[in-house]
Design a protein around this motif. Structure first.
Motif, mmCIF file in Angstrom:
data_model
loop_
_atom_site.group_PDB
_atom_site.id
_atom_site.type_symbol
_atom_site.label_atom_id
_atom_site.label_comp_id
_atom_site.label_asym_id
_atom_site.label_seq_id
_atom_site.Cartn_x
_atom_site.Cartn_y
_atom_site.Cartn_z
ATOM 1 N N UNK A 81 29.320 51.210 37.681
ATOM 2 C CA UNK A 81 28.283 50.177 37.523
ATOM 3 C C UNK A 81 28.280 49.648 36.096
ATOM 4 N N UNK A 82 28.475 50.565 35.158
ATOM 5 C CA UNK A 82 28.498 50.175 33.755
ATOM 6 C C UNK A 82 29.711 49.294 33.462
ATOM 7 N N UNK A 104 31.327 47.438 35.581
ATOM 8 C CA UNK A 104 31.248 46.172 36.331
ATOM 9 C C UNK A 104 30.119 45.252 35.885
ATOM 10 N N UNK A 105 29.274 45.735 34.971
ATOM 11 C CA UNK A 105 28.069 44.963 34.653
ATOM 12 C C UNK A 105 28.374 43.575 34.093
ATOM 13 N N UNK A 106 29.523 43.412 33.457
ATOM 14 C CA UNK A 106 29.816 42.080 32.917
ATOM 15 C C UNK A 106 30.159 41.069 34.016
ATOM 16 N N UNK A 107 30.348 41.550 35.255
ATOM 17 C CA UNK A 107 30.668 40.641 36.362
ATOM 18 C C UNK A 107 29.489 39.757 36.741
ATOM 19 N N UNK A 108 28.352 39.958 36.074
ATOM 20 C CA UNK A 108 27.188 39.116 36.357
ATOM 21 C C UNK A 108 27.561 37.640 36.240
ATOM 22 N N UNK A 109 28.555 37.356 35.430
ATOM 23 C CA UNK A 109 28.959 35.964 35.242
ATOM 24 C C UNK A 109 30.037 35.532 36.220
ATOM 25 N N UNK A 110 30.741 36.493 36.802
ATOM 26 C CA UNK A 110 31.933 36.155 37.574
ATOM 27 C C UNK A 110 31.764 36.197 39.080
ATOM 28 N N UNK A 111 30.596 36.578 39.564
ATOM 29 C CA UNK A 111 30.446 36.723 41.003
ATOM 30 C C UNK A 111 30.494 35.369 41.695
ATOM 31 N N UNK A 112 31.236 35.324 42.774
ATOM 32 C CA UNK A 112 31.334 34.117 43.574
ATOM 33 C C UNK A 112 30.036 33.939 44.347
ATOM 34 N N UNK A 113 29.232 32.980 43.903
ATOM 35 C CA UNK A 113 27.892 32.858 44.478
ATOM 36 C C UNK A 113 27.764 31.757 45.517
ATOM 37 N N UNK A 137 25.681 48.690 29.274
ATOM 38 C CA UNK A 137 24.492 48.126 29.914
ATOM 39 C C UNK A 137 24.645 48.165 31.432
ATOM 40 N N UNK A 138 23.516 48.274 32.112
ATOM 41 C CA UNK A 138 23.508 48.377 33.574
ATOM 42 C C UNK A 138 22.580 47.349 34.174
ATOM 43 N N UNK A 183 25.806 48.064 41.175
ATOM 44 C CA UNK A 183 27.224 47.908 40.820
ATOM 45 C C UNK A 183 27.647 46.522 41.273
ATOM 46 N N UNK A 184 27.939 45.682 40.311
ATOM 47 C CA UNK A 184 28.310 44.305 40.632
ATOM 48 C C UNK A 184 29.756 44.223 41.087
ATOM 49 N N UNK A 185 30.096 43.065 41.644
ATOM 50 C CA UNK A 185 31.455 42.835 42.098
ATOM 51 C C UNK A 185 31.663 41.330 42.078
ATOM 52 N N UNK A 186 32.909 40.882 42.060
ATOM 53 C CA UNK A 186 33.129 39.439 42.114
ATOM 54 C C UNK A 186 32.866 38.926 43.528
ATOM 55 N N UNK A 226 30.200 38.985 46.549
ATOM 56 C CA UNK A 226 28.793 39.308 46.783
ATOM 57 C C UNK A 226 28.589 40.431 47.789
#
Lengths: 81, 133
Positions: A58-59, A61-70, B61-62, B87-90, B92
């Protein structure tokens, strides 16, 4: 590691407040009862390891907040019990 | 006001945004102080996502989400709000939330504890979003 052998019904005391009882045993497993104060966490070992792994991922992947296909239309997946 | 900088950008905070962990996050036991922030984002999707940013190492950061949005009657700790680490992912559909080991935060004392709810059947990884039909 301290190694003790206990029979069904026998107990182990740790410190002043923790009592472990071997409730029952069979070929493959032992049912263990644990009495401890509320402030002591008790959980299965492998669960802790899995959680640590999840949190590390999770830590990372946290920068993926910008990269997620929304582009998909989604909603929160509520859990009903 | 203090500032930290990481991939989220430059974040300003004061003492009242700092949460101290009494029971630390597994794997991150040395990190006791985190800044609790919400980022202003346009995407409706991420409206309820907050971040915990380590004061000592801001590159750690989380994302977290209030668990009550997913599970109505989640185990309660008086005065504390349960949050799930996300846990984020590219993709959704692959974004998951940890319902097994919540972070309970008390916003009056600014203290937090991470608890492993092994006695309950909640999953370590739960799919956070589903398609809207």
């Amino acid at each position: 590691m301290l190694v003790l052998t206990r029979k069904e019904g026998e107990k182990i005391v740790i410190g002043n407040d923790i009592v472990i009882t071997i409730l029952s045993t069979n070929e493959n497993s032992a049912k263990i009862g644990i009495q401890a104060p509320n402030n002591i966490s008790i959980y299965r070992y492998e669960i802790y390891e899995k959680i640590k792994t999840f949190i590390k991922e999770a830590s990372s992947n946290s920068e993926l907040i910008f990269d997620t296909d929304k582009t998909d239309k989604v909603k929160l997946n509520k859990l009903n019990r | 006001m203090e500032k930290v900088k990481n991939k989220l950008g430059e974040i300003e905070y004061s003492d009242e945004n700092v949460i101290t962990f009494e029971e630390p996050i597994p794997g991150f036991e040395e990190f006791k102080k985190f800044i609790f922030v919400k980022l202003e984002r346009e995407e409706e999707l991420f409206q309820m996502i907050y971040f915990l940013i380590s004061v000592d190492q801001p590159e750690i950061f989380f994302p977290i989400l209030p668990i009550k949005l997913i599970v109505e009657n989640y185990p309660n700790v008086e005065e504390y709000e349960p949050f799930g680490i996300v846990k984020l992912s590219s993709k959704i559909s692959q974004i998951t939330i940890n319902l097994k080991s919540p972070v309970y935060i008390n916003f009056t004392t600014n203290k937090a504890k991470q608890k492993i709810l092994d006695e309950f059947d909640y999953p370590i990884e739960y799919q956070l979003f589903v398609e809207e039909k």
